[in-house]
Motif scaffolding. Structure first.
Motif, PDB file in Angstrom:
ATOM      1  N   ASP A  24       0.824  -1.209   0.000  1.00 15.52           N
ATOM      2  CA  ASP A  24       0.000   0.000   0.000  1.00 15.52           C
ATOM      3  C   ASP A  24       0.854   1.253   0.000  1.00 15.52           C
ATOM      4  OD1 ASP A  24      -2.376  -1.442   0.075  1.00 15.52           O
ATOM      5  OD2 ASP A  24      -2.341  -1.554   2.264  1.00 15.52           O
ATOM      6  N   TYR A  25       2.082   1.135   0.444  1.00 13.32           N
ATOM      7  CA  TYR A  25       2.961   2.291   0.594  1.00 13.32           C
ATOM      8  C   TYR A  25       4.317   2.010  -0.042  1.00 13.32           C
ATOM      9  CZ  TYR A  25      -0.475   3.151   4.255  1.00 13.32           C
ATOM     10  OH  TYR A  25      -1.637   3.322   4.947  1.00 13.32           O
ATOM     11  N   LEU A  26       5.025   3.086  -0.347  1.00 18.41           N
ATOM     12  CA  LEU A  26       6.397   2.986  -0.812  1.00 18.41           C
ATOM     13  C   LEU A  26       7.258   3.856   0.093  1.00 18.41           C
ATOM     14  CD1 LEU A  26       6.005   3.259  -4.690  1.00 18.41           C
ATOM     15  CD2 LEU A  26       6.512   1.216  -3.345  1.00 18.41           C
ATOM     16  N   HIS A  35       5.157   6.977   1.411  1.00 22.65           N
ATOM     17  CA  HIS A  35       4.143   7.590   0.560  1.00 22.65           C
ATOM     18  C   HIS A  35       3.095   6.565   0.165  1.00 22.65           C
ATOM     19  CE1 HIS A  35       7.235  10.722  -0.474  1.00 22.65           C
ATOM     20  NE2 HIS A  35       8.039   9.700  -0.283  1.00 22.65           N
ATOM     21  N   TYR A  36       1.908   7.064  -0.206  1.00 22.69           N
ATOM     22  CA  TYR A  36       0.972   6.202  -0.911  1.00 22.69           C
ATOM     23  C   TYR A  36       1.607   5.880  -2.253  1.00 22.69           C
ATOM     24  CZ  TYR A  36      -2.893   7.111   2.318  1.00 22.69           C
ATOM     25  OH  TYR A  36      -3.699   7.170   3.415  1.00 22.69           O
ATOM     26  N   THR A  37       1.295   4.734  -2.815  1.00 24.75           N
ATOM     27  CA  THR A  37       1.891   4.349  -4.094  1.00 24.75           C
ATOM     28  C   THR A  37       1.501   5.306  -5.215  1.00 24.75           C
ATOM     29  OG1 THR A  37       0.049   2.843  -4.494  1.00 24.75           O
ATOM     30  CG2 THR A  37       2.054   1.903  -3.522  1.00 24.75           C
ATOM     31  N   THR A  38       0.449   6.076  -5.025  1.00 27.51           N
ATOM     32  CA  THR A  38      -0.031   7.013  -6.042  1.00 27.51           C
ATOM     33  C   THR A  38       0.465   8.440  -5.820  1.00 27.51           C
ATOM     34  OG1 THR A  38      -2.036   7.357  -4.744  1.00 27.51           O
ATOM     35  CG2 THR A  38      -2.122   5.676  -6.476  1.00 27.51           C
ATOM     36  N   CYS A  39       1.347   8.648  -4.871  1.00 23.45           N
ATOM     37  CA  CYS A  39       1.821   9.997  -4.545  1.00 23.45           C
ATOM     38  C   CYS A  39       2.492  10.649  -5.751  1.00 23.45           C
ATOM     39  CB  CYS A  39       2.796   9.944  -3.380  1.00 23.45           C
ATOM     40  SG  CYS A  39       3.384  11.575  -2.858  1.00 23.45           S
ATOM     41  N   GLY A  66       4.604  14.667   3.452  1.00 23.07           N
ATOM     42  CA  GLY A  66       3.802  15.869   3.697  1.00 23.07           C
ATOM     43  C   GLY A  66       2.841  16.193   2.575  1.00 23.07           C
ATOM     44  N   VAL A  67       2.995  15.546   1.423  1.00 28.50           N
ATOM     45  CA  VAL A  67       2.133  15.829   0.279  1.00 28.50           C
ATOM     46  C   VAL A  67       0.917  14.890   0.276  1.00 28.50           C
ATOM     47  CG1 VAL A  67       2.006  15.859  -2.254  1.00 28.50           C
ATOM     48  CG2 VAL A  67       4.030  16.724  -1.089  1.00 28.50           C
ATOM     49  N   CYS A  68       1.152  13.570   0.285  1.00 26.92           N
ATOM     50  CA  CYS A  68       0.029  12.624   0.219  1.00 26.92           C
ATOM     51  C   CYS A  68      -0.528  12.281   1.593  1.00 26.92           C
ATOM     52  CB  CYS A  68       0.424  11.376  -0.542  1.00 26.92           C
ATOM     53  SG  CYS A  68       1.709  10.352   0.239  1.00 26.92           S
ATOM     54  N   LYS A  69       0.218  12.584   2.628  1.00 28.82           N
ATOM     55  CA  LYS A  69      -0.217  12.376   4.029  1.00 28.82           C
ATOM     56  C   LYS A  69      -0.796  10.984   4.302  1.00 28.82           C
ATOM     57  CE  LYS A  69      -1.257  17.274   4.745  1.00 28.82           C
ATOM     58  NZ  LYS A  69      -0.414  17.849   3.837  1.00 28.82           N
ATOM     59  N   PRO A  70       0.040   9.950   4.133  1.00 25.71           N
ATOM     60  CA  PRO A  70      -0.470   8.580   4.363  1.00 25.71           C
ATOM     61  C   PRO A  70      -0.739   8.283   5.835  1.00 25.71           C
ATOM     62  CG  PRO A  70       1.884   8.548   3.946  1.00 25.71           C
ATOM     63  CD  PRO A  70       1.443   9.956   3.783  1.00 25.71           C
TER      64      PRO A  70
END
Length: 70
Positions: A24-26, A35-39, A66-70
Motif C-alpha cells: 500500500d505504501y512505498l 508515501h501512498y503508491t499514487t503519490c 507531507g504531500v500525500c499524508k499517508p
C-alpha cells in the motif's frame, strides 16, 4: 509527453511486478519518508521499497510524506 511516457512505464512496471509491489505504501530509504503508491512526488519508484502497512513504516523509522499524508 515525457511525463505521460514515464507514468505509463511506471504503471507497466508496477503491474508486472505482481506481489513484489503489492504494498500500500512505498518508502524512500534516503529520505526515510513513506508515501501512498499514487503519490505525485514519486518520480523513480524503482528507488523505493514496498511497505505493507502504515504501522510497519512507522516501526521502521519512516515518517509520512507531507504531500500525500499517508
Amino acid at each position: 509527453m515525457k511525463k505521460l511516457t514515464l507514468f505509463l512505464t511506471m504503471i507497466c512496471v508496477l503491474s508486472s511486478a505482481g506481489t513484489a509491489f503489492a504494498a500500500d505504501y512505498l518508502g524512500n530509504p534516503r529520505s526515510m519518508k513513506f508515501h501512498y503508491t499514487t503519490c505525485r512526488t514519486i518520480k523513480h519508484p524503482e528507488n523505493f521499497v514496498p511497505i505493507e502497512s502504515r504501522d510497519e513504516a512507522l516501526a521502521e523509522g519512516y515518517v509520512p510524506c507531507g504531500v500525500c499524508k499517508p
